[in-house]
Each structure stands twice: as C-alpha cells, then as structure tokens.
Motif scaffolding. Structure first.
Motif, PDB file in Angstrom:
ATOM      1  N   PRO A  76       0.795  -1.295   0.032  1.00  0.00           N
ATOM      2  CA  PRO A  76      -0.022  -0.042   0.016  1.00  0.00           C
ATOM      3  C   PRO A  76       0.639   1.291  -0.043  1.00  0.00           C
ATOM      4  O   PRO A  76       0.151   2.343  -0.327  1.00  0.00           O
ATOM      5  N   GLU A  77       2.109   1.132   0.480  1.00  0.00           N
ATOM      6  CA  GLU A  77       2.827   2.374   0.386  1.00  0.00           C
ATOM      7  C   GLU A  77       3.696   2.642  -0.829  1.00  0.00           C
ATOM      8  O   GLU A  77       4.469   3.484  -1.095  1.00  0.00           O
ATOM      9  N   ASP A  78       3.462   1.711  -1.767  1.00  0.00           N
ATOM     10  CA  ASP A  78       4.502   1.831  -3.057  1.00  0.00           C
ATOM     11  C   ASP A  78       3.536   2.343  -4.287  1.00  0.00           C
ATOM     12  O   ASP A  78       2.475   1.939  -4.407  1.00  0.00           O
ATOM     13  N   SER A  79       4.181   3.295  -4.713  1.00  0.00           N
ATOM     14  CA  SER A  79       3.522   4.166  -6.038  1.00  0.00           C
ATOM     15  C   SER A  79       3.456   3.522  -7.154  1.00  0.00           C
ATOM     16  O   SER A  79       2.789   3.878  -7.945  1.00  0.00           O
ATOM     17  N   ARG A  80       4.309   2.563  -7.342  1.00  0.00           N
ATOM     18  CA  ARG A  80       4.518   1.962  -8.643  1.00  0.00           C
ATOM     19  C   ARG A  80       3.322   1.148  -9.275  1.00  0.00           C
ATOM     20  O   ARG A  80       2.874   1.416 -10.295  1.00  0.00           O
ATOM     21  N   PRO A  81       2.604   0.420  -8.348  1.00  0.00           N
ATOM     22  CA  PRO A  81       1.287  -0.130  -9.066  1.00  0.00           C
ATOM     23  C   PRO A  81       0.292   0.966  -9.483  1.00  0.00           C
ATOM     24  O   PRO A  81      -0.315   0.815 -10.440  1.00  0.00           O
ATOM     25  N   LEU A  82       0.214   1.952  -8.910  1.00  0.00           N
ATOM     26  CA  LEU A  82      -0.656   3.002  -9.311  1.00  0.00           C
ATOM     27  C   LEU A  82      -0.197   3.783 -10.407  1.00  0.00           C
ATOM     28  O   LEU A  82      -1.121   3.799 -11.531  1.00  0.00           O
ATOM     29  N   ALA A  83       1.133   3.888 -10.811  1.00  0.00           N
ATOM     30  CA  ALA A  83       1.473   4.408 -12.014  1.00  0.00           C
ATOM     31  C   ALA A  83       1.289   3.307 -13.088  1.00  0.00           C
ATOM     32  O   ALA A  83       0.935   3.579 -14.305  1.00  0.00           O
ATOM     33  N   LEU A  84       1.572   2.234 -12.821  1.00  0.00           N
ATOM     34  CA  LEU A  84       1.235   0.920 -13.889  1.00  0.00           C
ATOM     35  C   LEU A  84      -0.166   1.071 -14.312  1.00  0.00           C
ATOM     36  O   LEU A  84      -0.364   0.901 -15.228  1.00  0.00           O
ATOM     37  N   ALA A  85      -0.900   1.092 -13.336  1.00  0.00           N
ATOM     38  CA  ALA A  85      -2.313   0.993 -13.598  1.00  0.00           C
ATOM     39  C   ALA A  85      -2.998   2.217 -14.155  1.00  0.00           C
ATOM     40  O   ALA A  85      -3.454   1.954 -15.159  1.00  0.00           O
ATOM     41  N   SER A  86      -2.231   3.521 -14.025  1.00  0.00           N
ATOM     42  CA  SER A  86      -2.508   4.622 -14.793  1.00  0.00           C
ATOM     43  C   SER A  86      -2.270   4.354 -16.291  1.00  0.00           C
ATOM     44  O   SER A  86      -3.044   4.707 -17.387  1.00  0.00           O
ATOM     45  N   ARG A  87      -1.254   3.870 -16.525  1.00  0.00           N
ATOM     46  CA  ARG A  87      -0.878   3.549 -18.110  1.00  0.00           C
ATOM     47  C   ARG A  87      -1.727   2.502 -18.681  1.00  0.00           C
ATOM     48  O   ARG A  87      -2.139   2.687 -19.849  1.00  0.00           O
ATOM     49  N   ALA A  88      -1.979   1.385 -18.076  1.00  0.00           N
ATOM     50  CA  ALA A  88      -2.817   0.461 -18.465  1.00  0.00           C
ATOM     51  C   ALA A  88      -4.269   1.277 -18.818  1.00  0.00           C
ATOM     52  O   ALA A  88      -4.962   0.752 -19.602  1.00  0.00           O
ATOM     53  N   LEU A  89      -4.613   1.906 -17.859  1.00  0.00           N
ATOM     54  CA  LEU A  89      -5.979   2.494 -17.990  1.00  0.00           C
ATOM     55  C   LEU A  89      -5.974   3.480 -19.309  1.00  0.00           C
ATOM     56  O   LEU A  89      -6.887   3.662 -20.032  1.00  0.00           O
ATOM     57  N   THR A  90      -4.965   4.333 -19.530  1.00  0.00           N
ATOM     58  CA  THR A  90      -4.586   5.039 -20.726  1.00  0.00           C
ATOM     59  C   THR A  90      -4.775   4.257 -21.860  1.00  0.00           C
ATOM     60  O   THR A  90      -5.701   4.529 -22.839  1.00  0.00           O
ATOM     61  N   LEU A  91      -4.151   3.313 -22.019  1.00  0.00           N
ATOM     62  CA  LEU A  91      -4.000   2.319 -23.210  1.00  0.00           C
ATOM     63  C   LEU A  91      -5.440   1.672 -23.500  1.00  0.00           C
ATOM     64  O   LEU A  91      -5.766   1.321 -24.410  1.00  0.00           O
ATOM     65  N   LEU A  92      -6.246   1.495 -22.288  1.00  0.00           N
ATOM     66  CA  LEU A  92      -7.521   0.999 -22.354  1.00  0.00           C
ATOM     67  C   LEU A  92      -8.678   2.105 -22.753  1.00  0.00           C
ATOM     68  O   LEU A  92      -9.764   1.840 -22.882  1.00  0.00           O
TER      69      LEU A  92
END
Length: 214
Positions: A76-92
């Motif tokens: 929960p303290e790691d920001s990387r999954p949030l940024a990865l999800a953001s890129r995936a959502l952009t591509l979707l």
C-alpha cells in the motif's frame, strides 16, 4: 512458518530471474517464469508489479491493470502499482481513471519525476487540460533535468498547446541528451513537416525506466 520461508525464498529467486529477463527485453520468457511463481505464492507484491510491467510490454493492458490492482493491497505504500495502473488505463481508453490514478501516484511519492511525467501523458492522451500536462512535464524536468524523455514529454505538451517553436526546442534538448531516440526524431520531423504524426503514448517507452530496481 517453516514451509513458508523456503517458499518465499523461491518466489524471490523466481521474481529475480524474471526481472533479469525483463531487463534483457525477453518479455515472453520472463512471463513464463513469473506466472508459476505467482500461482504458488500469490502475495508477492514485487511479482505482481513485475507482471504488470511485462503485460504492458506484451501489449496486454487489461491484464497489466489486473496485475497492478493485485499489487496495490500487498504494497500500500508503493506508488509503482498506481502508475502502472494509470498507464494501463490510458491504453484501455479509460482516461478519467488513468488521470486519477496518476495523481494518486504523485500524492504517494511527490518527488518521483516519472509520476509527474505519467500525469502529463494521461492528460495528453485524454486530450484535456493540456496546460496542466505541460506543467506536470515541467515539474518532471525540474526534478530530473538530465532525463531526455521528460523533455520529450514537454515538447509534445507544448505542441498540443500550439507553442511550436518551444516544442521544437524541447525536442532538440531531448535529442541532445539521447541522440539516437527514434521517437523524438520522428516527433521533431512531424513538427518540421517532414513526417506524418503517430499516437505519442503508444510509441513512447522511455518514461518506464522507473520500474527497474533502484
């Protein structure tokens, strides 16, 4: 506990092997190694983060989003999954969610320049609030002035705002730092009327260095 410790060690080793293959751009082989690791011990945050990265490289954004979402409660303290999800959502094409997730990444780790870069790309891809995208790109440059891809992002945002001369200068700065980058070369050629445009988010990859080991 005695059984879990060796399992965790095997998981760490498997994730490390897959990460090494990722760095060698052997994405499919990395995936085949990582999948059974996560099946056997699915609470590896690093494993799910790496799987999200791999799925993005393999052009499977829906599965990348699923992997990033699996990682979030595990780290929960790691920001990387949030940024990865953001890129995936952009591509979707789920732009509002992508923007919100990118801002969450920045709130989690405001000193990471690449999260500001992600905000810029989320906004550019959504074709909205381009002035905010340009500001996010400038923030990224302020935090990491020697990273060529931030100047590239800034150039694209400036172009979208109609500031063509400034955009050209930003792209030239990016190319001085990374002369062989074909994406920046192509973008500059577009500005000069020498090439046809392509969708920048689909071609840009430099901004994802941040998911490597630090």
């Amino acid at each position: 506990m005695t059984d879990r410790a060796p399992a965790a060690a095997r998981t760490d080793l498997g994730v490390a092997r897959a990460a090494a293959l990722y760095e060698q751009s052997d994405f499919e082989r990395a995936r085949t190694i990582l999948e059974p690791v996560l099946n056997n011990l699915p609470d590896s945050a690093d494993g799910w983060i790496l799987m999200a990265r791999l799925k993005l490289e393999l052009a499977q954004p829906d599965q990348a989003l699923e992997a990033a979402t699996r990682a979030m409660p595990l780290a929960p303290e790691d920001s990387r999954p949030l940024a990865l999800a953001s890129r995936a959502l952009t591509l979707l094409g789920r732009h509002e969610e992508a923007i919100n997730m990118a801002y969450r990444a920045v709130v989690s780790d405001p000193r990471n320049p690449l999260w500001h870069d992600r905000i810029a790309w989320a906004l550019i891809s959504a074709d909205r609030q381009i002035s905010d995208a340009e500001q996010a790109a400038r923030t990224a440059i302020g935090l990491a002035p020697d990273e060529a891809h931030h100047h590239f992002t800034h150039g694209v945002a400036l172009e979208q705002l109609g500031h063509i001369d400034q955009a050209r200068q930003a792209l030239l700065t990016s190319l001085r730092m990374e002369p062989g980058n074909p994406v920046a070369q192509h973008r500059l050629a577009v500005l000069n009327g020498e090439a046809q445009p392509e969708h920048p988010e689909k071609k840009k990859r430099g901004g994802w260095k941040m998911f490597g080991k630090r």
